[in-house]
Design an enzyme around this catalytic site. Structure first.
Site, PDB file in Angstrom:
ATOM      1  N   ILE A   1       0.830  -1.208   0.000  1.00  0.00           N
ATOM      2  CA  ILE A   1       0.000   0.000   0.000  1.00  0.00           C
ATOM      3  C   ILE A   1       0.861   1.252   0.000  1.00  0.00           C
ATOM      4  O   ILE A   1       0.581   2.216  -0.711  1.00  0.00           O
ATOM      5  CB  ILE A   1      -0.938   0.002   1.226  1.00  0.00           C
ATOM      6  CG1 ILE A   1      -1.912  -1.175   1.161  1.00  0.00           C
ATOM      7  CG2 ILE A   1      -1.704   1.320   1.302  1.00  0.00           C
ATOM      8  CD1 ILE A   1      -2.688  -1.379   2.453  1.00  0.00           C
TER       9      ILE A   1
ATOM     10  N   TYR B 150      -3.249  -8.026  17.052  1.00  0.00           N
ATOM     11  CA  TYR B 150      -3.199  -7.043  15.964  1.00  0.00           C
ATOM     12  C   TYR B 150      -4.454  -6.175  16.017  1.00  0.00           C
ATOM     13  O   TYR B 150      -4.375  -4.941  15.908  1.00  0.00           O
ATOM     14  CB  TYR B 150      -3.101  -7.752  14.613  1.00  0.00           C
ATOM     15  CG  TYR B 150      -3.184  -6.828  13.421  1.00  0.00           C
ATOM     16  CD1 TYR B 150      -2.055  -6.155  12.962  1.00  0.00           C
ATOM     17  CD2 TYR B 150      -4.392  -6.628  12.743  1.00  0.00           C
ATOM     18  CE1 TYR B 150      -2.121  -5.304  11.871  1.00  0.00           C
ATOM     19  CE2 TYR B 150      -4.456  -5.768  11.648  1.00  0.00           C
ATOM     20  CZ  TYR B 150      -3.331  -5.120  11.221  1.00  0.00           C
ATOM     21  OH  TYR B 150      -3.409  -4.266  10.138  1.00  0.00           O
TER      22      TYR B 150
ATOM     23  N   LYS C   6      -4.741  -1.981  16.619  1.00  0.00           N
ATOM     24  CA  LYS C   6      -5.455  -1.070  15.733  1.00  0.00           C
ATOM     25  C   LYS C   6      -6.601  -0.363  16.460  1.00  0.00           C
ATOM     26  O   LYS C   6      -6.943   0.784  16.148  1.00  0.00           O
ATOM     27  CB  LYS C   6      -5.979  -1.826  14.511  1.00  0.00           C
ATOM     28  CG  LYS C   6      -4.879  -2.251  13.540  1.00  0.00           C
ATOM     29  CD  LYS C   6      -4.146  -1.061  12.963  1.00  0.00           C
ATOM     30  CE  LYS C   6      -3.161  -1.448  11.882  1.00  0.00           C
ATOM     31  NZ  LYS C   6      -2.490  -0.280  11.270  1.00  0.00           N
TER      32      LYS C   6
ATOM     33  N   THR D 289      -1.910  -7.604  -0.162  1.00  0.00           N
ATOM     34  CA  THR D 289      -0.505  -7.256   0.040  1.00  0.00           C
ATOM     35  C   THR D 289       0.256  -8.510   0.464  1.00  0.00           C
ATOM     36  O   THR D 289      -0.331  -9.584   0.639  1.00  0.00           O
ATOM     37  CB  THR D 289      -0.341  -6.191   1.145  1.00  0.00           C
ATOM     38  OG1 THR D 289      -0.798  -6.734   2.398  1.00  0.00           O
ATOM     39  CG2 THR D 289      -1.147  -4.941   0.817  1.00  0.00           C
TER      40      THR D 289
END
Length: 255
Positions: free
Chosen positions: A17, A153, A157, A190
């Site tokens: 990205i 994770y 976030k 990705t």
């Protein structure tokens, strides 16, 4: 917010990205500085897009952050700080006793959360001196509904999402002129998500959504399925949780 003529710093910009964002920002007439930990990837990115400025820097390292600030200052400063760098520790079952949970969580929090705060603190004064400036923090739909197989994770976030909203309000109270933008992407194709078979959006389309949101002055930019997921989570939270955690993820926890 105009992009043309701006200088943009993108962390984690040597691939995925970040590199796609660098390309699209360059196409719009911006000056772009990218960072990354892998010198070979940085060199490849620079060769591919000669107008880039590439600086080796680890988003989770305090010494690297301080050095990066001085290097960017010497280059004339920036108008936009795009906190794109993030790490994801391989999925694990929190119900199984293991030191790896704490180690992985600490690593994710250092890069995905603490590292962002560190860079923001370093660059905020510089950004405040600009006529028009912004900080872009990349959170996730997992800050709305946590993934069972990516629990730490998701937590990193979520922490970043709350911090981003708080920072925005703090600056409004003290009269700060830096726009604080939360970017909420869906699952993006990705290297990090290469082993996932779920529906993904391309990095190209993700960045197009980001730029569209910037031009429209949105404080929160939801791209692709993140838009509908936000509504589903608000009105049908159990359904949204099930979307993030299909039955196949339960099998991964058992194995």
């Amino acid at each position: 917010m105009k992009v043309t003529g701006k200088t943009i710093l993108i962390t984690g910009g040597a691939s995925g990205i970040g590199l796609e964002a660098a390309k699209q920002f360059l196409d719009l007439g911006a000056r772009v500085i990218i960072t990354g930990r892998n010198q070979q990837k940085l060199d490849t990115a620079k060769k591919r897009y000669p107008k880039l400025t590439a600086i080796k820097s680890d988003a989770g390292n305090a010494a690297d952050a301080a050095l990066l600030y001085e290097q960017v200052k010497a280059l004339g400063g920036i108008d936009i700080l795009y906190n794109n760098a993030a790490v994801l520790v391989p999925p694990s079952n929190l119900g199984m006793l293991s030191d790896k949970h704490a180690e992985g969580a600490a690593y994710e929090m250092e890069v995905n959360y603490v590292g962002v705060i560190r860079l923001n603190n370093l660059f905020l004064g510089m950004l405040q001196s600009r006529k028009e400036a912004a900080i872009i923090n990349t959170t996730s739909i997992l800050s709305l509904a946590p993934s069972l197989i990516e629990a730490t994770y998701s937590s990193s976030k979520t922490a970043l999402a709350f911090y981003t909203r708080s920072l925005r309000e703090h600056l409004k109270i003290i009269g700060g002129n830096v726009k604080i933008i939360e970017l909420i992407p869906p699952l993006v194709a990705t290297e990090m998500t290469a082993d996932r078979n779920d529906k993904k959006i391309s990095a190209e389309d993700m960045v197009k959504g980001l730029i569209d949101g910037l031009l429209k002055e949105h404080d929160t930019i939801r791209v692709g399925d993140a838009k509908i997921f936000n509504l589903l989570n608000r009105f049908f939270p159990k359904f949204a949780f099930g979307m993030v955690n299909p039955k196949k993820s339960h099998e991964l926890l058992r194995n």
